[in-house]
Design a protein around this motif. Structure first.
Motif, mmCIF file in Angstrom:
data_model
loop_
_atom_site.group_PDB
_atom_site.id
_atom_site.type_symbol
_atom_site.label_atom_id
_atom_site.label_comp_id
_atom_site.label_asym_id
_atom_site.label_seq_id
_atom_site.Cartn_x
_atom_site.Cartn_y
_atom_site.Cartn_z
ATOM 1 N N VAL A 1 -32.278 -26.259 -42.533
ATOM 2 C CA VAL A 1 -31.390 -27.111 -41.726
ATOM 3 C C VAL A 1 -31.297 -28.548 -42.247
ATOM 4 O O VAL A 1 -30.196 -29.072 -42.413
ATOM 5 C CB VAL A 1 -31.769 -27.067 -40.225
ATOM 6 C CG1 VAL A 1 -31.064 -28.165 -39.441
ATOM 7 C CG2 VAL A 1 -31.409 -25.703 -39.641
ATOM 8 N N PRO A 2 -32.441 -29.243 -42.527
ATOM 9 C CA PRO A 2 -32.305 -30.658 -42.928
ATOM 10 C C PRO A 2 -31.463 -30.836 -44.203
ATOM 11 O O PRO A 2 -30.646 -31.762 -44.284
ATOM 12 C CB PRO A 2 -33.752 -31.101 -43.161
ATOM 13 C CG PRO A 2 -34.568 -30.177 -42.317
ATOM 14 C CD PRO A 2 -33.851 -28.857 -42.364
ATOM 15 N N ALA A 3 -31.635 -29.940 -45.193
ATOM 16 C CA ALA A 3 -30.889 -30.076 -46.446
ATOM 17 C C ALA A 3 -29.391 -29.823 -46.215
ATOM 18 O O ALA A 3 -28.533 -30.564 -46.711
ATOM 19 C CB ALA A 3 -31.442 -29.102 -47.489
ATOM 20 N N PHE A 4 -29.084 -28.781 -45.437
ATOM 21 C CA PHE A 4 -27.686 -28.449 -45.176
ATOM 22 C C PHE A 4 -27.028 -29.547 -44.337
ATOM 23 O O PHE A 4 -25.897 -29.970 -44.608
ATOM 24 C CB PHE A 4 -27.619 -27.091 -44.459
ATOM 25 C CG PHE A 4 -26.227 -26.550 -44.280
ATOM 26 C CD1 PHE A 4 -25.309 -26.551 -45.328
ATOM 27 C CD2 PHE A 4 -25.832 -26.018 -43.058
ATOM 28 C CE1 PHE A 4 -24.020 -26.044 -45.156
ATOM 29 C CE2 PHE A 4 -24.554 -25.517 -42.872
ATOM 30 C CZ PHE A 4 -23.642 -25.531 -43.923
ATOM 31 N N LEU A 5 -27.757 -30.070 -43.355
ATOM 32 C CA LEU A 5 -27.226 -31.134 -42.504
ATOM 33 C C LEU A 5 -26.885 -32.376 -43.330
ATOM 34 O O LEU A 5 -25.828 -32.987 -43.144
ATOM 35 C CB LEU A 5 -28.251 -31.480 -41.416
ATOM 36 C CG LEU A 5 -27.898 -32.614 -40.448
ATOM 37 C CD1 LEU A 5 -26.588 -32.347 -39.725
ATOM 38 C CD2 LEU A 5 -29.012 -32.826 -39.421
ATOM 39 N N ALA A 6 -27.769 -32.744 -44.263
ATOM 40 C CA ALA A 6 -27.509 -33.925 -45.093
ATOM 41 C C ALA A 6 -26.227 -33.748 -45.903
ATOM 42 O O ALA A 6 -25.417 -34.672 -46.034
ATOM 43 C CB ALA A 6 -28.699 -34.200 -46.008
ATOM 44 N N ALA A 7 -26.017 -32.540 -46.429
ATOM 45 C CA ALA A 7 -24.801 -32.275 -47.205
ATOM 46 C C ALA A 7 -23.558 -32.326 -46.316
ATOM 47 O O ALA A 7 -22.518 -32.875 -46.695
ATOM 48 C CB ALA A 7 -24.917 -30.914 -47.899
ATOM 49 N N ILE A 8 -23.659 -31.759 -45.121
ATOM 50 C CA ILE A 8 -22.534 -31.790 -44.171
ATOM 51 C C ILE A 8 -22.194 -33.245 -43.825
ATOM 52 O O ILE A 8 -21.020 -33.630 -43.750
ATOM 53 C CB ILE A 8 -22.885 -31.009 -42.879
ATOM 54 C CG1 ILE A 8 -23.001 -29.511 -43.169
ATOM 55 C CG2 ILE A 8 -21.852 -31.273 -41.781
ATOM 56 C CD1 ILE A 8 -21.698 -28.789 -43.389
#
Lengths: 376, 376
Positions: B266-273
């Protein structure tokens, strides 16, 4: 232009320049930050109608981790650029100017392509002929600003009062601000050779200047031009326009004989003023009443709808005639905040005459004046 | 009524009750807090059209330092009363009801006299006949709220969607919210004997409830009446009205066969979003595009004026057919925030069909749904 940089260091520089950049300007290029990369380092510039800020990041600054592949210049929309750099994934990032003023911003696997503007079209900052007219420590300059700027007028009806008046003469620098209801003045001695000046700097510029100066140990060089003032630190140039017109003669406003004197500890008196102002704020007039008699010192506040408050005040010393005086507690609060944690002496002439506030120790260097409210 | 109390303890109770008090109400007495002192302790009540909160401070609570001289009740204007108590000088203060509903509030040398209202005129809270229909830990209740309430509709065009749907049946409690663009649903098992229910609680009430519950270790008793729900902890009663009407059947919206599955941290995907949405927010449609192919997983965002971003995403696992899908990044951000720091699996059917998000471990208990945006 192509350069790789430490993101945190760059963000800090950009944040300083952004203080001068408004998104509301009618000149589109001024919503941008000018980035100018030379072998020696990276210069960034932001500007609006009132102030301009230029920062310089040296290429040999180790923390900046700067790797220059080619020099050049570009203007980027400041708000977006800043948000993008803040959200990049790695500790460093790379900026590269492509064709048509497009800029590639990359960090890790994230690639942004943003539209820039030609740096040639960015307005030039004023040229300073006479440098270093006066040198002050950051700490002293910030103190001068903090002690005066709150008292400038918020209204444009008399534009000159929205600035702080700085006068250098006889080896003394005087800073004074007034909105015609209250006044705050600080005088500091200046050593060495100086050329006298007499200028009015917009209060808003001084507030931004104060926020941009972080290292209290640094020195600031102040240079004055026809209608600009320049504050120069090692890596920052901060320009502000000056206000035109004659500042009123505030010297004659400050009385020098009094009939009542009282000494308060600022934190205790401030707390009492805050309590009294809770109710006065609801009243039509927003006034509190201070009563000094031989028996006691009382503070009163009231609001017909909510209720009333009275408090016997703790004080350190009192002398002179009894007095009852009413004033706007907001002016008193601002004045007390500017003193901080110390003892002050308040001196009164009569209920309808302005009264003065001074540090109990070191009188004459810092003085404030509040005009009371006539209640009958 | 005359009582002396610890100020900090009282302020905390008052702050809880104030969550239910609006200064905008058209019923003047509801801008007040009802204070009711009995030998057993102090009850305070606040209420608006949606929620009512009642707290109880026991007289033998040592921290409260309560000294009761006489019992009684009064209603005080909540905002002022709270500001006054916060600004009093000592650690304790005294409240005394005088004549004509006036109240003396004293602490140290500060004396306030404020105008109150007769407590007899304060509206009565609903009476709960059936108590303790369901018991949950504060921690579980807050989790249920956090995981669903963000997905309620902010628009009053379909009022029922501004609430969270709670259904208790077959020893399972289901909570679901949807604004018709996205959906979030949590199911928890319930032990012991329960009576089934099917209610819709306003999202705003749940947000305030969540803020009012501080001790995660405590238990909450939930009782449901005709058009009210009561959440009861040891020292607080929290009432909310229920929303009337039929909640749409959300069960049939959740698909159960898929063609593509991808697992993200989640944290990595959220940062990209968040990076991609920087630019999409400026575009007319506010969409980002996710492209899953055999070679790589890419995320794209763009704004014609500012520029574009593309990023090769780090993922943990991918399976199934390639897909290109566009969605509103704000829905994705809210969904990811509700998961927190974990791995999730996103499952797709087709570019125009809603996709689901679930924790990679423990699927079925917590599921979210996002409707994609059709781009051609």
């Amino acid at each position: 232009m192509k350069v790789t940089l430490n993101r945190a260091v760059f963000i800090q520089e950009l944040a300083t320049v952004q203080r001068a950049i408004s998104s509301k300007t009618t000149i589109p290029i001024l919503t941008g930050v000018k980035i100018d990369l030379k072998e020696k380092g990276l210069t960034m510039t932001g500007s609006n109608a009132d102030i301009s800020i230029e920062t310089f990041l040296e290429s040999d600054n180790e923390k900046a981790e700067m790797q220059i592949e080619s020099t050049g210049a570009i203007v980027l929309q400041a708000r977006f650029f800043s948000e993008i750099v803040r959200k990049l994934p790695e500790t460093t990032f790379t900026m590269e100017v492509l064709e048509n003023n497009q800029v590639a911003i990359t960090s890790g696997k994230a690639n942004f392509i943003v539209n820039g503007l030609d740096a040639e079209n960015y307005p030039h900052l004023p040229i300073v002929e006479r440098r270093n007219q006066l040198q002050l420590s950051v700490q002293m300059l910030k103190q001068l600003v903090t002690e005066t700027v709150f008292a400038v007028s918020a209204h444009e009806s008399r534009p000159i009062l929205t600035g702080v008046h700085f006068v250098l003469e006889n080896q003394k620098l005087l800073a004074v601000a007034t909105d015609s209801h209250r006044l705050s003045q600080r005088i500091i001695p200046i050593e060495g050779e100086t050329s006298d000046f007499n200028i009015v700097i917009p209060g808003k510029s001084l507030t931004e200047l104060s926020r941009s100066l972080v290292d209290d140990e640094e020195e600031v060089e102040i240079s004055i031009m026809e209608n600009q003032v320049l504050f120069k630190t090692r890596n920052m140039l901060f320009y502000s326009r000056l206000l035109e017109g004659n500042y009123p003669d505030t010297n004659r406003l400050i009385p020098n004989s009094f009939n009542t004197e009282i000494e308060f500890s600022v934190p205790a008196f401030l707390a009492a003023i805050e309590r009294a102002s809770l109710l006065s704020h609801e009243g039509r007039n927003n006034i509190v009443r201070l009563s000094i008699s031989e028996e006691q010192v009382m503070l009163y506040g009231n609001s017909p709808e909510i209720g009333k408050v009275e408090e016997a005040l703790n004080y350190e010393k009192v002398a002179g005639e009894p007095i009852e005086i009413s004033f706007n507690p907001d002016y008193m609060k601002a004045a007390l905040h500017a003193f901080g944690d110390m003892s002050i002496t308040i001196k009164f002439i009569a209920p309808i005459r302005p009264f003065t506030l001074e540090p109990t120790e070191g009188q004459g260097e810092f003085i404030q004046l509040i005009t009371p409210v006539r209640t009958n």
